[in-house]
Structures are given as C-alpha cells and as structure tokens.
Design an enzyme around this catalytic site. Sequence first.
Site, mmCIF file in Angstrom:
data_model
loop_
_atom_site.group_PDB
_atom_site.id
_atom_site.type_symbol
_atom_site.label_atom_id
_atom_site.label_comp_id
_atom_site.label_asym_id
_atom_site.label_seq_id
_atom_site.Cartn_x
_atom_site.Cartn_y
_atom_site.Cartn_z
ATOM 1 C CB ALA A 98 -0.855 0.396 1.428
ATOM 2 C CD GLU A 123 -2.433 -7.197 3.380
ATOM 3 O OE1 GLU A 123 -1.990 -6.339 2.704
ATOM 4 O OE2 GLU A 123 -2.834 -7.908 4.588
ATOM 5 N N GLY A 147 0.483 -5.101 0.535
ATOM 6 C CA GLY A 147 -1.021 -5.148 -0.017
ATOM 7 C C GLY A 147 -0.289 -5.856 -1.252
ATOM 8 C CD GLU A 200 2.215 -5.704 5.211
ATOM 9 O OE1 GLU A 200 3.110 -5.883 5.930
ATOM 10 O OE2 GLU A 200 1.214 -4.936 4.706
HETATM 11 N N1 DAK Z 1 4.684 2.862 -0.707
HETATM 12 C C1 DAK Z 1 4.828 4.067 -1.368
HETATM 13 N N2 DAK Z 1 5.935 4.507 -1.770
HETATM 14 C C2 DAK Z 1 7.029 3.707 -2.405
HETATM 15 C C3 DAK Z 1 6.400 2.195 -1.447
HETATM 16 C C4 DAK Z 1 5.440 1.976 -0.925
HETATM 17 N N3 DAK Z 1 4.464 1.219 -0.266
HETATM 18 N N4 DAK Z 1 7.666 1.380 -1.884
HETATM 19 C C5 DAK Z 1 8.441 2.040 -2.510
HETATM 20 N N5 DAK Z 1 7.735 3.398 -3.290
HETATM 21 C C6 DAK Z 1 8.631 4.076 -4.035
HETATM 22 C C7 DAK Z 1 9.745 4.815 -3.215
HETATM 23 O O1 DAK Z 1 9.770 6.078 -1.816
HETATM 24 C C8 DAK Z 1 10.817 4.850 -3.673
HETATM 25 O O2 DAK Z 1 10.320 6.670 -4.005
HETATM 26 P P1 DAK Z 1 11.261 8.009 -4.128
HETATM 27 O O3 DAK Z 1 11.812 8.070 -3.486
HETATM 28 O O4 DAK Z 1 12.248 7.342 -5.379
HETATM 29 O O5 DAK Z 1 10.382 9.029 -4.624
HETATM 30 C C9 DAK Z 1 10.265 4.215 -4.760
HETATM 31 O O6 DAK Z 1 9.297 4.116 -4.749
HETATM 32 C C10 DAK Z 1 11.556 2.931 -5.480
HETATM 33 O O7 DAK Z 1 11.523 2.594 -3.813
HETATM 34 P P2 DAK Z 1 13.166 2.464 -3.578
HETATM 35 O O8 DAK Z 1 14.272 3.705 -4.189
HETATM 36 O O9 DAK Z 1 12.721 2.057 -2.095
HETATM 37 O O10 DAK Z 1 13.017 1.467 -4.189
HETATM 38 P P3 DAK Z 1 14.418 0.076 -3.287
HETATM 39 O O11 DAK Z 1 15.307 -0.996 -4.802
HETATM 40 O O12 DAK Z 1 15.642 0.605 -3.290
HETATM 41 O O13 DAK Z 1 13.624 -0.614 -2.493
HETATM 42 C C11 DAK Z 1 12.180 -1.764 -1.672
HETATM 43 C C12 DAK Z 1 12.997 -1.131 -2.960
HETATM 44 C C13 DAK Z 1 11.404 -2.471 -2.274
HETATM 45 C C14 DAK Z 1 12.295 -2.902 -0.480
HETATM 46 C C15 DAK Z 1 11.854 -0.765 -0.942
HETATM 47 O O14 DAK Z 1 10.869 0.662 -1.602
HETATM 48 C C16 DAK Z 1 10.771 -0.889 0.719
HETATM 49 O O15 DAK Z 1 11.327 -1.511 1.324
HETATM 50 N N6 DAK Z 1 9.996 -0.788 0.336
HETATM 51 C C17 DAK Z 1 8.467 -0.189 1.330
HETATM 52 C C18 DAK Z 1 7.759 -2.000 1.469
HETATM 53 C C19 DAK Z 1 6.218 -1.731 1.707
HETATM 54 O O16 DAK Z 1 7.193 -1.467 3.735
HETATM 55 N N7 DAK Z 1 5.451 -2.328 1.978
HETATM 56 C C20 DAK Z 1 4.240 -2.666 3.096
HETATM 57 C C21 DAK Z 1 3.889 -1.176 3.268
HETATM 58 S S1 DAK Z 1 2.618 -1.265 4.074
HETATM 59 C C22 DAK Z 1 -4.567 -1.517 4.090
HETATM 60 C C23 DAK Z 1 -4.523 -2.053 3.208
HETATM 61 C C24 DAK Z 1 -3.462 -2.751 3.047
HETATM 62 C C25 DAK Z 1 -2.441 -2.242 3.547
HETATM 63 C C26 DAK Z 1 -2.880 -0.700 4.254
HETATM 64 C C27 DAK Z 1 -3.930 -0.501 4.685
HETATM 65 N N8 DAK Z 1 -6.247 -1.400 3.853
HETATM 66 C C28 DAK Z 1 -7.114 -2.054 2.697
HETATM 67 C C29 DAK Z 1 -6.716 0.180 4.810
HETATM 68 C C30 DAK Z 1 -1.268 -1.996 3.440
HETATM 69 C C31 DAK Z 1 -0.212 -2.425 3.649
HETATM 70 C C32 DAK Z 1 1.298 -2.149 3.321
HETATM 71 O O17 DAK Z 1 1.465 -2.806 2.639
#
Ligand code: DAK
Length: 258
Positions: free
Chosen positions: A66, A112, A109, A132
């Site tokens: 997400a 998911e 997400g 998360e």
């Molecule tokens: N959200 C927003 N931006 C994201 C992102 C994300 N989840 N993942 C990556 N990006 C963006 C980065 O901020 C970066 O943007 P800029 O800085 O260039 O503006 C760009 O994508 C490239 O990412 P990286 O520079 O970080 O790329 P790397 O290759 O170095 O790293 C990575 C890749 C996948 C390891 C890293 O980007 C990362 O750790 N990303 C976050 C992964 C994460 O934590 N995902 C879980 C998010 S929480 C709900 C339903 C579902 C959910 C919640 C509520 N409801 C229906 C209410 C689910 C929650 C989640 O998924």
Amino acid sequence: MTVFQFIQTEVHDRVGLVRLNRPEALNALNHTLVSELMSALENFDQDAQIGAMVVCGNERAFAAGADIKEMAEASAVEMLKRDNISQFDRIINIKKPVIAAVSGWCLGGGNELAMSCDMIIASETARFGQPEINLGVIPGAGGTQRLARAVGKAIAMEMVLNNRTLTAQEALQFGLVNRVVPVERYLDEALSLAGEIAGRAPLAVRLGKAAINHAYESFLSDGLADERRAFYLLFASRDQKEGMAAFVEKRKPNWKGV
Ligand code: DAK
C-alpha cells in the site's frame, strides 16, 4: 475505452490483462490505483468475450505494498473513514478466474492483492513478504488470514512478525504460488494458463471457482453441500450436455456458456 491513470488494460483473445502502472513508486497501491484495478476487473467480469483475467506489474515490482506516503499521517478515524479495505474487497466478487503474474517485489498490500487472486505465476525474481512490522503495523487486507492458510502458521508467523521474505522457489515450496518460471516468461505463462481456462466451459469454471473459495469460508460439511448443489446445477446447462456428448462422440466440445 476508459482511460486510467495508474493501470493499463489489454485484451489477449479471451483474456483480460490489467497492468499495474505506477513504476516510479514500485506500483505502490494508492487509493486511485486500487479502485481503477477493481473497476477494470469488474468490467472484464461483465464482458462476455472475456473468460479469465491476469493482473501483472512490471519486472521490478508487482507491487511494493500500500502507498505508505498516502497513509503515513492518517489518524485511525481517517483510516476508518477512507475504508480502503472495501476497495480491496471488490476483488472477492469477481466471478471469473484472476491470475496474478508476479515478478520482483510483491510486498504488503501487493502480496495481499496477489493472494486475493485465484492463482499466482511467479518469475524466478519474485520476492514475497509482509513487511508491515517494519512500519509498526500489521497486514490490513487479509495478509494474516490468507497467508496463514496458504503457507501455514509457522512461515506466516515469521513473515508477519519478523519480515521474512520468501524467494520464488520458497513460495512454490510453501504453496503460495502455482509455478515459477524465468522472468522472460512469467507473463506469457500467466496469459497462457488464463487462455486455457478461458477456453473451458464457462459455467463450470465459474462454479468451480466459487466452490473452492467456499472451502475457506465454511465448515467442511457446508462446503461439501455447496459443491454438490453446484454440481447438480451444472446438469441444467447446455454445456454439460455438450461436454458429455462430445466425450461419447469422441470430438471436441463447443462451449457456449449456457
Ligand atoms: N509506498 C510508497 N512509496 C513506495 C513504496 C510504498 N509501499 N515502496 C516503494 N516506494 C517508492 C519509494 O519511496 C521510492 O520513491 P522515491 O524515493 O524515488 O520518490 C520508489 O518507490 C523506489 O523505491 P526505493 O528507492 O525504496 O527502491 P529500492 O529498490 O531501494 O527498494 C523496496 C525496494 C521494495 C525494498 C523498498 O522500496 C521498500 O522497502 N518499500 C516499502 C515496502 C513496504 O514496507 N511495503 C509495505 C507497505 S504497508 C489497507 C490495505 C493494505 C495495507 C494497509 C491498509 N487497507 C485496505 C486499509 C497494506 C499496508 C502495506 O502494504
């Protein structure tokens, strides 16, 4: 043709393809993207020319979760009011099969979403996780429930509590994905599987999908009763008569979906 901001749609014979298209953010699932995706799937579901669907991202990411930036500052009340979960839930009502074609990051997400599809074809480069916990939260769109059912309690606990990421081969070993193929082939493989299913008896495919999904929603006895009703119901279809007649007459069936 509807113009979308964060997805692209294509039709390949009887298969509807939705490409998540927000590469600069690794296809992070913001509200607009999710609602566009669901609308596209619903449109394909209503389209009599389409028999199955595929959802893909790009080689680097299926979806990295997400959109963290969209929710970072939100209060609990704002999250409740936005109710993004009901957007995610729209996929549950899609009646035709949906296959996720996953390459690269499939996180949070994104995982998911993939698990909400009916099958997953993974490239060798796919990485599956529920990170998360790194953000101080837990999965919010089925990640604890569908993941535990898919990979079992032990692995799900490691993924949700300690951010264990699965390689494609591990995901195959634990039963999360159907098959793993080289990255050059993952989308073709998904389209080919979807195409094969789209060529089958539509009513039987629809009721088969519903009956399997029922297995996750009910006691075994309820699921068995539902399966039996669906089985008997198919004998009211023209395609059942056609399919069995074709077998007896040693020819290919000609499915009509009625
Ligand atoms: N959200 C927003 N931006 C994201 C992102 C994300 N989840 N993942 C990556 N990006 C963006 C980065 O901020 C970066 O943007 P800029 O800085 O260039 O503006 C760009 O994508 C490239 O990412 P990286 O520079 O970080 O790329 P790397 O290759 O170095 O790293 C990575 C890749 C996948 C390891 C890293 O980007 C990362 O750790 N990303 C976050 C992964 C994460 O934590 N995902 C879980 C998010 S929480 C709900 C339903 C579902 C959910 C919640 C509520 N409801 C229906 C209410 C689910 C929650 C989640 O998924």
